[in-house]
Write a protein that holds these residues in place. Sequence first.
Motif, PDB file in Angstrom:
ATOM      1  N   ALA A  58       0.833  -1.199   0.000  1.00  0.00           N
ATOM      2  CA  ALA A  58       0.000   0.000   0.000  1.00  0.00           C
ATOM      3  C   ALA A  58       0.869   1.251   0.000  1.00  0.00           C
ATOM      4  O   ALA A  58       0.584   2.227  -0.700  1.00  0.00           O
ATOM      5  CB  ALA A  58      -0.915  -0.002   1.227  1.00  0.00           C
ATOM      6  N   LEU A 103      -8.344  -0.899  -1.662  1.00  0.00           N
ATOM      7  CA  LEU A 103      -8.091   0.242  -0.792  1.00  0.00           C
ATOM      8  C   LEU A 103      -8.356   1.551  -1.515  1.00  0.00           C
ATOM      9  O   LEU A 103      -8.076   1.675  -2.709  1.00  0.00           O
ATOM     10  CB  LEU A 103      -6.632   0.246  -0.305  1.00  0.00           C
ATOM     11  N   MET A 143      -6.974   6.003   4.681  1.00  0.00           N
ATOM     12  CA  MET A 143      -7.171   4.799   3.887  1.00  0.00           C
ATOM     13  C   MET A 143      -8.493   4.133   4.257  1.00  0.00           C
ATOM     14  O   MET A 143      -8.847   4.065   5.438  1.00  0.00           O
ATOM     15  CB  MET A 143      -6.027   3.809   4.085  1.00  0.00           C
ATOM     16  N   TRP A 195     -12.842   5.527   7.243  1.00  0.00           N
ATOM     17  CA  TRP A 195     -11.480   5.815   6.792  1.00  0.00           C
ATOM     18  C   TRP A 195     -10.514   5.704   7.966  1.00  0.00           C
ATOM     19  O   TRP A 195     -10.776   6.261   9.035  1.00  0.00           O
ATOM     20  CB  TRP A 195     -11.393   7.228   6.224  1.00  0.00           C
ATOM     21  N   MET A 247      -7.280   5.615  -0.972  1.00  0.00           N
ATOM     22  CA  MET A 247      -6.298   6.391  -0.231  1.00  0.00           C
ATOM     23  C   MET A 247      -6.407   7.866  -0.571  1.00  0.00           C
ATOM     24  O   MET A 247      -6.587   8.223  -1.737  1.00  0.00           O
ATOM     25  CB  MET A 247      -4.882   5.898  -0.548  1.00  0.00           C
TER      26      MET A 247
END
Length: 263
Positions: free
Chosen positions: A9, A114, A125, A136, A116
């Motif tokens: 990520a 995901l 995220m 989030w 972001m």
Amino acid sequence: MKWNTRRLAAAAVVLPAVLGVAACGKSESPAPATGQTQASSAATSDAPAAGQPYKDKAAFVAAMKAAGKNATTAHVTMAMDAAGQKIAISGDTKVDANNPAMKMSMDMGSSMKLDMILVDKKVYMKGFPGLAAGKWAVIDSNSTMGKQLAQSLDQADPTKMYDQFGAAVQDVKYVGEDTVDGDKTWKYDLTLDTKAMQAQLPADAKTQMPSTIAYTAWLDEKNQLRKVTFDLSGVKAEMTMSKYGEPVDITAPAAADTVKAPM
């Protein structure tokens, strides 16, 4: 959440920040390239003219810098294949030396999806296992991942990025004309020195890097970076950039929709 997922990520955010901003950031007074005086650098900061192939490093880097002076936003897509794990990323980036922002979605197939947001020097995220739907996670700036992401924001300062990118490029070879999304482009093979790129890498990846990385890059008729591909230690990636200068909407989630990250 396992570290390898967190690291993927982080890489998903860092790579667009590093590569995208290198192409479209602003810099009023770019640093001179190696071996140049300030005077000679000033002569090339507004040149060479767009719409032509560049046969050496100095001309190539100067062309990207000149093209990026007025760019403010860009749309980014990226496809990664890491040992069979396919990752698709898409989103928008806002170039601002004082407050850069990004909004990205990352699809890791059945394993994870995901969303972001990087805005106001904070990272959010959505999609972590265990989070309530629609919530989030706010990344702790003192965590390992938080520090990596904060570093990516710091490196989005275009004046720093230009210096690092210019220093990292060891060799530029013009390949020929091509097209990206139907637009005419010029294709280049680049060799980058990893030592000059260490600041962008997670700490545990620095010793695993080869001495150089081979990139292929495409510039359009405005010298805007439109596509980049590379293969690094079995991780294949292709990134495209488009919609330069078009409006983007990047805002922080409502406070009621945020929770502390489970990491």
